[in-house]
Design a protein around this motif. Structure first.
Motif, PDB file in Angstrom:
ATOM      1  N   GLU A   5       0.752  10.881   7.785  1.00 49.80           N
ATOM      2  CA  GLU A   5       0.541  11.084   9.219  1.00 49.80           C
ATOM      3  C   GLU A   5      -0.282   9.964   9.860  1.00 49.80           C
ATOM      4  O   GLU A   5      -0.272   9.813  11.075  1.00 49.80           O
ATOM      5  N   PHE A   6      -1.018   9.197   9.054  1.00 50.67           N
ATOM      6  CA  PHE A   6      -1.864   8.150   9.637  1.00 50.67           C
ATOM      7  C   PHE A   6      -1.764   6.807   8.915  1.00 50.67           C
ATOM      8  O   PHE A   6      -2.481   5.865   9.254  1.00 50.67           O
ATOM      9  N   LEU A   7      -0.867   6.685   7.950  1.00 49.82           N
ATOM     10  CA  LEU A   7      -0.667   5.407   7.260  1.00 49.82           C
ATOM     11  C   LEU A   7       0.773   4.968   7.437  1.00 49.82           C
ATOM     12  O   LEU A   7       1.685   5.533   6.841  1.00 49.82           O
ATOM     13  N   ASP A   8       0.971   3.973   8.289  1.00 52.00           N
ATOM     14  CA  ASP A   8       2.281   3.395   8.577  1.00 52.00           C
ATOM     15  C   ASP A   8       2.640   2.356   7.518  1.00 52.00           C
ATOM     16  O   ASP A   8       1.740   1.679   7.011  1.00 52.00           O
ATOM     17  N   LEU A   9       3.913   2.185   7.276  1.00 52.80           N
ATOM     18  CA  LEU A   9       4.365   1.123   6.373  1.00 52.80           C
ATOM     19  C   LEU A   9       3.848  -0.236   6.854  1.00 52.80           C
ATOM     20  O   LEU A   9       3.462  -1.082   6.050  1.00 52.80           O
ATOM     21  N   SER A  10       3.785  -0.431   8.158  1.00 54.83           N
ATOM     22  CA  SER A  10       3.322  -1.710   8.702  1.00 54.83           C
ATOM     23  C   SER A  10       1.822  -1.937   8.497  1.00 54.83           C
ATOM     24  O   SER A  10       1.315  -3.027   8.764  1.00 54.83           O
ATOM     25  N   HIS A  11       1.117  -0.924   8.002  1.00 51.22           N
ATOM     26  CA  HIS A  11      -0.319  -1.047   7.765  1.00 51.22           C
ATOM     27  C   HIS A  11      -0.653  -1.150   6.274  1.00 51.22           C
ATOM     28  O   HIS A  11      -1.765  -0.835   5.857  1.00 51.22           O
ATOM     29  N   ILE A  12       0.323  -1.598   5.515  1.00 50.49           N
ATOM     30  CA  ILE A  12       0.140  -1.868   4.088  1.00 50.49           C
ATOM     31  C   ILE A  12      -0.013  -3.376   3.928  1.00 50.49           C
ATOM     32  O   ILE A  12       0.828  -4.147   4.393  1.00 50.49           O
ATOM     33  N   ILE A  13      -1.080  -3.793   3.274  1.00 50.89           N
ATOM     34  CA  ILE A  13      -1.347  -5.215   3.051  1.00 50.89           C
ATOM     35  C   ILE A  13      -1.301  -5.447   1.539  1.00 50.89           C
ATOM     36  O   ILE A  13      -2.265  -5.126   0.833  1.00 50.89           O
ATOM     37  N   PRO A  14      -0.178  -5.978   1.039  1.00 53.36           N
ATOM     38  CA  PRO A  14      -0.015  -6.091  -0.416  1.00 53.36           C
ATOM     39  C   PRO A  14      -0.867  -7.170  -1.074  1.00 53.36           C
ATOM     40  O   PRO A  14      -1.127  -7.089  -2.270  1.00 53.36           O
ATOM     41  N   GLN A  15      -1.326  -8.139  -0.337  1.00 54.40           N
ATOM     42  CA  GLN A  15      -2.176  -9.199  -0.889  1.00 54.40           C
ATOM     43  C   GLN A  15      -3.197  -9.627   0.158  1.00 54.40           C
ATOM     44  O   GLN A  15      -2.888 -10.435   1.020  1.00 54.40           O
ATOM     45  N   LEU A  16      -4.390  -9.091   0.078  1.00 53.70           N
ATOM     46  CA  LEU A  16      -5.482  -9.481   0.961  1.00 53.70           C
ATOM     47  C   LEU A  16      -6.418 -10.370   0.160  1.00 53.70           C
ATOM     48  O   LEU A  16      -6.852  -9.984  -0.926  1.00 53.70           O
ATOM     49  N   TYR A  17      -6.684 -11.541   0.684  1.00 53.55           N
ATOM     50  CA  TYR A  17      -7.589 -12.454  -0.005  1.00 53.55           C
ATOM     51  C   TYR A  17      -8.916 -12.500   0.727  1.00 53.55           C
ATOM     52  O   TYR A  17      -8.994 -12.943   1.861  1.00 53.55           O
ATOM     53  N   PHE A  75      -6.130   9.645  13.803  1.00 57.68           N
ATOM     54  CA  PHE A  75      -6.546   9.018  12.544  1.00 57.68           C
ATOM     55  C   PHE A  75      -5.714   7.757  12.350  1.00 57.68           C
ATOM     56  O   PHE A  75      -4.542   7.705  12.741  1.00 57.68           O
ATOM     57  N   PHE A  76      -6.315   6.736  11.745  1.00 58.04           N
ATOM     58  CA  PHE A  76      -5.629   5.471  11.524  1.00 58.04           C
ATOM     59  C   PHE A  76      -6.026   4.927  10.158  1.00 58.04           C
ATOM     60  O   PHE A  76      -7.209   4.838   9.834  1.00 58.04           O
ATOM     61  N   GLY A  77      -5.020   4.565   9.355  1.00 57.00           N
ATOM     62  CA  GLY A  77      -5.296   4.019   8.035  1.00 57.00           C
ATOM     63  C   GLY A  77      -4.653   2.668   7.801  1.00 57.00           C
ATOM     64  O   GLY A  77      -3.595   2.360   8.360  1.00 57.00           O
ATOM     65  N   LEU A  78      -5.320   1.875   6.979  1.00 57.63           N
ATOM     66  CA  LEU A  78      -4.793   0.617   6.454  1.00 57.63           C
ATOM     67  C   LEU A  78      -5.015   0.664   4.947  1.00 57.63           C
ATOM     68  O   LEU A  78      -6.046   1.170   4.489  1.00 57.63           O
ATOM     69  N   PHE A  79      -4.077   0.146   4.193  1.00 55.94           N
ATOM     70  CA  PHE A  79      -4.278   0.031   2.750  1.00 55.94           C
ATOM     71  C   PHE A  79      -4.127  -1.423   2.365  1.00 55.94           C
ATOM     72  O   PHE A  79      -3.167  -2.085   2.769  1.00 55.94           O
ATOM     73  N   ALA A  80      -5.083  -1.930   1.602  1.00 55.99           N
ATOM     74  CA  ALA A  80      -5.030  -3.317   1.147  1.00 55.99           C
ATOM     75  C   ALA A  80      -5.206  -3.386  -0.364  1.00 55.99           C
ATOM     76  O   ALA A  80      -6.076  -2.724  -0.930  1.00 55.99           O
ATOM     77  N   ARG A  81      -4.353  -4.184  -0.954  1.00 56.87           N
ATOM     78  CA  ARG A  81      -4.497  -4.532  -2.367  1.00 56.87           C
ATOM     79  C   ARG A  81      -5.030  -5.958  -2.387  1.00 56.87           C
ATOM     80  O   ARG A  81      -4.419  -6.858  -1.823  1.00 56.87           O
ATOM     81  N   LEU A  82      -6.186  -6.139  -2.971  1.00 62.67           N
ATOM     82  CA  LEU A  82      -6.812  -7.461  -2.958  1.00 62.67           C
ATOM     83  C   LEU A  82      -6.180  -8.385  -3.994  1.00 62.67           C
ATOM     84  O   LEU A  82      -5.835  -7.951  -5.095  1.00 62.67           O
ATOM     85  N   GLY A  83      -6.071  -9.648  -3.619  1.00 60.16           N
ATOM     86  CA  GLY A  83      -5.535 -10.647  -4.535  1.00 60.16           C
ATOM     87  C   GLY A  83      -6.450 -10.868  -5.718  1.00 60.16           C
ATOM     88  O   GLY A  83      -5.999 -11.209  -6.808  1.00 60.16           O
ATOM     89  N   ARG A  84      -7.746 -10.630  -5.504  1.00 59.57           N
ATOM     90  CA  ARG A  84      -8.747 -10.781  -6.546  1.00 59.57           C
ATOM     91  C   ARG A  84      -9.845  -9.746  -6.289  1.00 59.57           C
ATOM     92  O   ARG A  84     -10.296  -9.603  -5.144  1.00 59.57           O
ATOM     93  N   PRO A  85     -10.279  -9.005  -7.304  1.00 54.97           N
ATOM     94  CA  PRO A  85     -11.338  -8.004  -7.096  1.00 54.97           C
ATOM     95  C   PRO A  85     -12.619  -8.642  -6.544  1.00 54.97           C
ATOM     96  O   PRO A  85     -12.937  -9.788  -6.863  1.00 54.97           O
ATOM     97  N   ILE A  86     -13.319  -7.877  -5.711  1.00 54.15           N
ATOM     98  CA  ILE A  86     -14.570  -8.351  -5.110  1.00 54.15           C
ATOM     99  C   ILE A  86     -15.695  -7.340  -5.353  1.00 54.15           C
ATOM    100  O   ILE A  86     -15.444  -6.136  -5.459  1.00 54.15           O
TER     101      ILE A  86
END
Length: 152
Positions: A5-17, A75-86
């Protein structure tokens, strides 16, 4: 309330650096600002104020930064998978590579703690977490986060 309900496909970030927690939160705030039309600093300040109360790094490489935002109507969600753990000041002191960024309307009557718990349960599932780390396909990442296990 379901994650879909609050996480759109367009708000998926497969590689965030990002090199650190502040940079990651600033980048996610910027992306949310663009999507919502709310000033980036409003979002970033709310997120960092919440972080000052205690890190949202929940352990196992996962963080769930969240904040209530004045003027937000859903509600608004973004999901990010980081390129490298921080480093994220996580409970287990391990670096983070999966971030679910959640913004909550300040006026919401929905018990957002149950929403946070459902996100945390989903990503802390070892099978789901492993699969989230193995793909950079936004559609697969979205499905892993929003679908029932039988649908993925």
């Amino acid at each position: 309330m379901e994650i879909r309900e609050f996480l759109d496909l367009s708000h998926i970030i497969p590689q965030l650096y990002s090199t650190d927690k502040t940079q990651a939160l600033r980048d996610l705030s910027r992306r949310a600002s663009i999507a919502l039309g709310i000033p980036q600093e409003t979002i970033f300040n709310a997120i960092t104020a919440r972080e000052k109360l205690g890190s949202t790094g929940l352990g196992q490489g996962f963080a769930l930064p969240h904040a209530r935002i004045e003027g937000l109507d859903r509600f608004f969600g973004l999901f990010a998978r980081l390129g490298r753990p921080i480093p994220f000041e996580a409970a287990d002191e391990k670096p983070v590579d999966l971030i679910f960024f959640l913004l909550i309307p300040a006026s919401s009557v929905v018990n957002y703690v149950t929403v946070l718990a459902s996100i945390a349960r989903r990503i802390r599932d070892q099978d789901i977490a492993k699969r989230l780390r193995q793909t950079d396909d936004p559609a697969v990442l979205h499905a892993l986060l929003t679908s029932g296990p039988e649908e993925v």
